[in-house]
Design an enzyme around this catalytic site. Structure first.
Site, PDB file in Angstrom:
ATOM      1  N   LYS A   1     -22.099   9.264 -18.352  1.00 49.48           N
ATOM      2  CA  LYS A   1     -22.009   8.059 -17.530  1.00 49.48           C
ATOM      3  C   LYS A   1     -22.473   6.870 -18.352  1.00 49.48           C
ATOM      4  O   LYS A   1     -23.526   6.942 -19.003  1.00 49.48           O
ATOM      5  CB  LYS A   1     -22.898   8.197 -16.285  1.00 49.48           C
ATOM      6  CG  LYS A   1     -22.701   7.089 -15.266  1.00 49.48           C
ATOM      7  CD  LYS A   1     -21.516   7.389 -14.382  1.00 49.48           C
ATOM      8  CE  LYS A   1     -21.105   6.176 -13.554  1.00 49.48           C
ATOM      9  NZ  LYS A   1     -20.369   5.162 -14.317  1.00 49.48           N
TER      10      LYS A   1
ATOM     11  N   LYS B   1     -21.593   5.698 -23.601  1.00 52.60           N
ATOM     12  CA  LYS B   1     -21.398   4.256 -23.716  1.00 52.60           C
ATOM     13  C   LYS B   1     -20.149   4.013 -24.536  1.00 52.60           C
ATOM     14  O   LYS B   1     -19.792   4.828 -25.401  1.00 52.60           O
ATOM     15  CB  LYS B   1     -22.590   3.591 -24.416  1.00 52.60           C
ATOM     16  CG  LYS B   1     -22.791   2.132 -24.031  1.00 52.60           C
ATOM     17  CD  LYS B   1     -23.380   2.013 -22.632  1.00 52.60           C
ATOM     18  CE  LYS B   1     -23.683   0.579 -22.263  1.00 52.60           C
ATOM     19  NZ  LYS B   1     -24.344   0.490 -20.959  1.00 52.60           N
TER      20      LYS B   1
ATOM     21  N   THR C   1     -28.404  -3.703  -9.551  1.00 52.89           N
ATOM     22  CA  THR C   1     -29.428  -3.689 -10.598  1.00 52.89           C
ATOM     23  C   THR C   1     -30.607  -4.578 -10.215  1.00 52.89           C
ATOM     24  O   THR C   1     -31.766  -4.163 -10.314  1.00 52.89           O
ATOM     25  CB  THR C   1     -28.830  -4.134 -11.942  1.00 52.89           C
ATOM     26  OG1 THR C   1     -27.715  -3.296 -12.264  1.00 52.89           O
ATOM     27  CG2 THR C   1     -29.857  -4.033 -13.052  1.00 52.89           C
TER      28      THR C   1
ATOM     29  N   ASN D   1     -26.644 -12.705 -13.668  1.00 50.53           N
ATOM     30  CA  ASN D   1     -26.324 -11.838 -12.538  1.00 50.53           C
ATOM     31  C   ASN D   1     -27.538 -11.036 -12.070  1.00 50.53           C
ATOM     32  O   ASN D   1     -27.916 -11.062 -10.900  1.00 50.53           O
ATOM     33  CB  ASN D   1     -25.182 -10.888 -12.929  1.00 50.53           C
ATOM     34  CG  ASN D   1     -24.776  -9.986 -11.777  1.00 50.53           C
ATOM     35  OD1 ASN D   1     -24.242 -10.437 -10.776  1.00 50.53           O
ATOM     36  ND2 ASN D   1     -25.042  -8.702 -11.924  1.00 50.53           N
TER      37      ASN D   1
ATOM     38  N   SER E   1     -23.488   3.176  -9.250  1.00 50.11           N
ATOM     39  CA  SER E   1     -22.280   3.693  -9.899  1.00 50.11           C
ATOM     40  C   SER E   1     -22.103   5.169  -9.556  1.00 50.11           C
ATOM     41  O   SER E   1     -20.997   5.625  -9.237  1.00 50.11           O
ATOM     42  CB  SER E   1     -22.379   3.532 -11.420  1.00 50.11           C
ATOM     43  OG  SER E   1     -22.064   2.225 -11.810  1.00 50.11           O
TER      44      SER E   1
END
Length: 407
Positions: free
Chosen positions: A68, A104, A188, A219, A349
């Protein structure tokens, strides 16, 4: 210079694994097995315009579940960076108890230099190359730097064309209308607030009227501040920074107004409801909590002595380097580590993937409750582990992760 910094990130991740491994009395072979990546995919993507770009996918560890991790589009993407971030993702998913591994990916490209058509082309060609190696039960990528729901939607569509898979569980971070999860954008930042509140609770400071400053009001930083404003009105945001300035107001800044100001493309240097200082001054500001939501190496041996906060929250990846960490530890400053503090994104996620696998679509309230259900116990375990091994919370997080990876 940037390449050296990315190499340093990898060295730091390996050093933390080695230190935690020794605490667990692992031998060198066992530690090296935890460091080694399972697979690396390096390839070139050539666009119809003739330009070629280096592309990568690193799959670090899948003992707990499918790999992931995000895909970033940035001209400075390189193998060391991707390898480091894949390694940290394995540790992050393990530390918070997710049944996922770590991976990644990225393409060394400046997406601002691509047309929309070229952006779609490079996204689809990335998947055409990688589709045999990824998928709902193998490796589940997500957005990262300079990638978003639109790009992920293209990738999911291409994966379906290549494999016939219609679950949408091949990627997360999709648009909500195409199987994405509610609550993902704020996850997050929201997760960081949950983690800090749980830490304060364990320290006996849950209801304290704390002051906090946010370095990096993008963000993550904005969602952290807005969630804190909603859930903890007893917390006061006294400063926030972007790359150009820090805005300070000891009486309190309104997180919602700051976010709206930034959403219009404005800079804090032009904000009128507060004192304006240089961006670096936020590190040494008088506040109970310093939230680091900008870039890696925000605190190093060069500026750690300026920190006046009692708690530092790592919302970026690696914002406190090894020497900075040693200084803060030695001066009684608590660092809430990134692999717990900023895990909200990967948790949601995972929840998106779970919804896709079950062909379900949860309410935002359910998603947020599930998010809290992972972060709160992780922080509790973090404090217990730190006490048991007499180590910092940073080291404790790595010990927790390795325990799950070797069990």
């Amino acid at each position: 210079m940037v390449r050296n910094q990315r190499g340093k990130m990898l060295e730091t991740a390996h050093a933390l694994i080695r230190n935690a491994g020794r605490r667990l009395e692992l031998n060198d072979t066992e530690i090296n097995n935890l460091i080694e990546v399972d697979a690396e995919h390096r390839f070139d993507i050539q666009l119809n315009n003739g330009k070629s770009y280096k592309a990568y996918r690193v799959q670090h560890n899948n003992k707990l579940g499918p790999y992931k991790g995000g895909i970033r589009f940035h001209q400075q993407v390189n193998p060391d960076e991707v390898r480091a971030l894949a390694t940290l993702m394995s540790l992050k998913t393990a530390a918070v108890g997710l049944p996922m591994g770590g991976g990644k990916g990225g393409i060394a490209v400046n997406p601002k230099e691509l047309t929309r058509k070229e952006l779609e082309e490079i996204s689809r060609k990335y998947v055409r190359h990688l589709h045999p190696h990824i998928g709902p039960d193998k490796d589940v990528p997500a957005p990262d730097v300079n990638t978003n729901a639109t790009i992920i939607d293209w990738m999911v569509d291409e994966y379906q064309k290549q494999t016939g898979d219609k679950s949408g569980a091949s990627f997360t971070g999709k648009s909500v209308g195409k199987g994405g999860s509610l609550g993902r954008d704020a996850a997050t930042g929201r997760g960081g607030v949950i983690a800090l509140a749980e830490l304060l609770d364990n320290l006996g400071q849950k209801q304290k009227n704390i002051t906090y400053a946010v370095q990096g009001f993008g963000n993550v930083g904005a969602f952290f501040a807005e969630t804190a404003r909603e859930q903890h009105p007893e917390w006061t945001l006294v400063a926030a920074s972007d790359s150009g300035a820090t805005v300070i107001n000891r009486g309190g800044l309104n997180a919602k107004k700051l976010a709206e100001f930034k959403a219009h493309g404005k800079r804090f240097a032009d904000y009128t409801n507060g004192q304006i200082a240089s961006p670096g001054e936020i590190i040494g500001l008088e506040a109970d909590v310093l939230v680091l939501a900008a870039l890696e190496d925000a605190i190093t041996d060069k500026n750690a002595s300026a920190v006046k906060a009692k708690i530092v929250v790592e919302m970026a990846n690696g914002p406190v380097n090894e020497m900075g960490q040693k200084y803060l530890d030695g001066h009684g400053i608590t660092v809430l580590p990134d692999i717990i503090a900023n895990s909200g994104g990967v948790i949601v996620s995972y929840l998106e993937w779970l919804q896709n696998k079950k062909d379900e679509h949860w309410t935002e309230e359910k998603v947020n409750a599930e998010l809290s259900g992972y972060i709160k116990p992780a922080v509790g375990s973090l404090i217990i582990t730190a006490d048991e091994y007499k180590v910092s919370l940073k080291e404790a997080a790595f010990i927790m992760a390795l325990k799950r990876l070797i069990s």
